[in-house]
Structures are given as C-alpha cells and as structure tokens.
Design a protein around this motif. Sequence first.
Motif, PDB file in Angstrom:
ATOM      1  N   THR A 157       0.837  -1.202   0.000  1.00 22.55           N
ATOM      2  CA  THR A 157       0.000   0.000   0.000  1.00 22.55           C
ATOM      3  C   THR A 157       0.871   1.251   0.000  1.00 22.55           C
ATOM      4  N   GLU A 158       1.917   1.270   0.824  1.00 17.93           N
ATOM      5  CA  GLU A 158       2.837   2.412   0.858  1.00 17.93           C
ATOM      6  C   GLU A 158       3.530   2.594  -0.486  1.00 17.93           C
ATOM      7  N   LEU A 159       3.969   1.495  -1.091  1.00 17.74           N
ATOM      8  CA  LEU A 159       4.707   1.598  -2.354  1.00 17.74           C
ATOM      9  C   LEU A 159       3.825   2.116  -3.488  1.00 17.74           C
ATOM     10  N   ARG A 160       2.572   1.706  -3.507  1.00 14.04           N
ATOM     11  CA  ARG A 160       1.673   2.158  -4.581  1.00 14.04           C
ATOM     12  C   ARG A 160       1.421   3.661  -4.492  1.00 14.04           C
ATOM     13  N   HIS A 161       1.451   4.198  -3.272  1.00 13.77           N
ATOM     14  CA  HIS A 161       1.194   5.622  -3.082  1.00 13.77           C
ATOM     15  C   HIS A 161       2.474   6.425  -2.892  1.00 13.77           C
ATOM     16  N   GLY A 162       3.619   5.770  -3.017  1.00 11.67           N
ATOM     17  CA  GLY A 162       4.890   6.455  -2.798  1.00 11.67           C
ATOM     18  C   GLY A 162       5.937   6.086  -3.834  1.00 11.67           C
ATOM     19  N   PRO A 163       5.765   6.547  -5.066  1.00 11.21           N
ATOM     20  CA  PRO A 163       6.745   6.188  -6.106  1.00 11.21           C
ATOM     21  C   PRO A 163       8.153   6.680  -5.811  1.00 11.21           C
ATOM     22  N   GLU A 164       8.286   7.616  -4.877  1.00 13.78           N
ATOM     23  CA  GLU A 164       9.608   8.148  -4.546  1.00 13.78           C
ATOM     24  C   GLU A 164      10.324   7.323  -3.475  1.00 13.78           C
ATOM     25  N   LEU A 165       9.668   6.333  -2.894  1.00 11.72           N
ATOM     26  CA  LEU A 165      10.271   5.556  -1.822  1.00 11.72           C
ATOM     27  C   LEU A 165      11.467   4.749  -2.327  1.00 11.72           C
ATOM     28  N   PRO A 166      12.532   4.652  -1.522  1.00 11.09           N
ATOM     29  CA  PRO A 166      13.720   3.906  -1.961  1.00 11.09           C
ATOM     30  C   PRO A 166      13.422   2.470  -2.379  1.00 11.09           C
ATOM     31  N   LEU A 167      12.579   1.771  -1.629  1.00 12.47           N
ATOM     32  CA  LEU A 167      12.291   0.385  -1.982  1.00 12.47           C
ATOM     33  C   LEU A 167      11.646   0.295  -3.358  1.00 12.47           C
ATOM     34  N   ARG A 168      10.725   1.194  -3.661  1.00  9.53           N
ATOM     35  CA  ARG A 168      10.066   1.188  -4.978  1.00  9.53           C
ATOM     36  C   ARG A 168      11.110   1.328  -6.090  1.00  9.53           C
ATOM     37  N   ARG A 169      12.044   2.226  -5.892  1.00 10.62           N
ATOM     38  CA  ARG A 169      13.082   2.458  -6.893  1.00 10.62           C
ATOM     39  C   ARG A 169      14.037   1.268  -7.021  1.00 10.62           C
ATOM     40  N   MET A 170      14.272   0.583  -5.895  1.00  6.56           N
ATOM     41  CA  MET A 170      15.299  -0.455  -5.871  1.00  6.56           C
ATOM     42  C   MET A 170      14.786  -1.852  -6.219  1.00  6.56           C
ATOM     43  N   LEU A 171      13.484  -2.052  -6.233  1.00 11.39           N
ATOM     44  CA  LEU A 171      12.935  -3.387  -6.433  1.00 11.39           C
ATOM     45  C   LEU A 171      13.509  -4.117  -7.651  1.00 11.39           C
ATOM     46  N   PRO A 172      13.605  -3.490  -8.832  1.00 10.37           N
ATOM     47  CA  PRO A 172      14.103  -4.238  -9.993  1.00 10.37           C
ATOM     48  C   PRO A 172      15.538  -4.730  -9.833  1.00 10.37           C
ATOM     49  N   GLY A 173      16.306  -4.111  -8.951  1.00 10.41           N
ATOM     50  CA  GLY A 173      17.689  -4.507  -8.763  1.00 10.41           C
ATOM     51  C   GLY A 173      17.904  -5.580  -7.719  1.00 10.41           C
ATOM     52  N   LEU A 174      16.848  -5.968  -7.018  1.00 10.40           N
ATOM     53  CA  LEU A 174      16.958  -7.013  -6.003  1.00 10.40           C
ATOM     54  C   LEU A 174      16.741  -8.384  -6.634  1.00 10.40           C
TER      55      LEU A 174
END
Length: 364
Positions: A122-139
Amino acid sequence: MRIAFYGSSLLSAYWNGAATYYRGLLRELAARGYQTTFYEPDAFDRQSHRDIDPPDWARVMVYPATETAARAVIARAAEADVVVKASGVGVFDDLLLEGVMAAARPQAVKIFWDVDAAATLTELRHGPELPLRRMLPGLDLVLTYGGGPPVIAGYQTLGARACRPIYNALDPETHHPVAAEAGFAGDLNFLANRLPDRETRMERFFLEPAARLPERRFLLGGAGWDDKPMPSNVRRLGHVGTADHNAVNCSALAVLNVARDSMADVGFSPATRVFEAAGAGACLITDAWEGVELFLRPGDEVLVARDGQEVAEQLAALTPPRARAIGEAARRRVLSEHTYARRGDEVDALLRREVAAKRERSLA
C-alpha cells in the motif's frame, strides 16, 4: 554460505512479532550449513526485554540506534554471500536498505524480506519516490511473511524480479503442549500487542464476545492495552514473554487469533500465533481471512468466525472434549505440513538456486 540479516530483533519479541519467525527460519538454515549474522538496533526497549540469550545458531550484533552505528554495520554487508534487509526494523530503514544493497558484493544475493507485505505494498503504490520502490528491480528476491497470490502479483507489478511467500510455521522444540496453569486459565485467551491496524478488529472479535458472554473468562496478553476500556470479565496480563506462550495456549478452552487489517484484507497471511497455538494443541478460533483452509481445515482443525457474534456463539457451544479434538487435529496438521524445517528447505532451495544463477550470469 554467509548471510547478513538486518532486522528488528532476534533476541527480543517485545513489540516484535516477527522474532519467532526469524528464529525458526534462521535456526533451520544453520542446520543446513548457513552462517548468519543478525544485525539489530538497540531500540524500543527491546534489549531490556530479551526473551532468549544469544543463540549458538546465529551471531547477533546489537548496535546503538544511531546513524553512525547503522553505517558501521551497513559496511559489514560486503562480507556476506546473501544480504537480507527485513521490513520494519523501526530505525533507519531506508538508510539500511540503500546502504546494505550498495555495500553487497556484485555476486551476493540481495533480498528484501517483508514481514508486513500488504501494508508495504500500500505504501509503495502511493509512494513512487520511496527507496524500496526504486530499488525493487535490482533485487534478486522479495520474500514475504505471507500474502499468497495477491502479494506476489503486487510486487511483480511494481518491478520485483521474483516474489515468494515464506509462511509462518511451527518450531516444535519451542511451542508444544504443556500443563495448564491456573494463572492463565480462561475460556478465551488472546495474545496480541496493541496496534492501530488491529484495534478495531480486536474490539469486534474479542471485546464484543466478552460483553456478550459476561459469565465467561477472557484473558488478554500483550503490550499497550493498559488504558483500553474493557468489560469486567477481561483480565489483562500485559506483555507475555515467549517462555509463557505455551502455558497461555494450553490453559484456555480456546485461544483467539485476530489478523491485522491489511493481512485480513489480502488473506493468505497466517500469523505466527496460529502455528504456535496449533503446536501447543490449543483449540483456535480465528477471524475469517481468505486462504485459511490452506493451513488448517475449518470446523475440524480450526474454528473460523466472521464477526464477534460468531466468536461468542462458537465459544458458548464449545465443550472441552470438542476443543481437545480440534486442538489435537490442528497439531497433527502443522507437525505434518507447517514446520520451520519445511520452510527451511524452501529457503535453502531458493538461495542455492539464486547463488547458482548469479554465478552463471557472472561467467557469461
């Protein structure tokens, strides 16, 4: 294989429901040859409420809850073959996530382990600027405490390469039947800390039945409930250490599980308490959530209630022989299908596959 695991706490279950989950999994991984260093901050008064000593199956590094100390332990990620950042550390979460993944060696397996996936999504869907959202493809992997197909789809939609639920389970060496204790006797016992996204459901599924059944005894264990108005037949225990969980579960006619809002909405998220109660042979009443039948069979191995009225009705109709039969059936099921030994096999296979895949990519 060396694991650097950055989480809330391995040593203390105080305001930290994930502790027994971490313990069960890491103990099993140690039995399979993994060497884990668990990094936990000295925060939220957990270290003064330790309920286990440092174990021999993991090295625990407790660091001060300061940015300087966090950066020092971040650097240690470079020593590991597998680097894990868990959700909900509680201090410097973003700093830890970005730091340990940057410090990890290129060939190391990088994992985000989410112990509250529905809320995180829920946080990620409403927070495109969050570090985890940005980093997901690299994990390399997202592992979760539960959530089933909805959580897998949610993470993959946001860019995760792979997402796999590793469900809660039972450690039969720590949670098992014991003799009942008069101090924990009740008709319905409930263990849960007070959290904003559980409180309304707790009122519906625990306090409402208590009000409906004034002649019955209700026992509440967990931190944070001191100033909560309650019916007179509810007895508060405050924080209950894990050493007393078996006695609490074995001293009641039935025990209650109430999911947090996000987990109930998504489903497929049995709490640790479900397996701990079943492992003790307790008769469990749980609030309804999608997927419960994948873990315990409603009516035979668990009682499922859609609201407080159904909790009250089930409790009023429950006899000690039927409660024992349900508890014994639940224990057989979890010992057969839902132990941390089985979860350890899952994680071991995943990690070995990821290590092999990264090695192949590096040689290509």
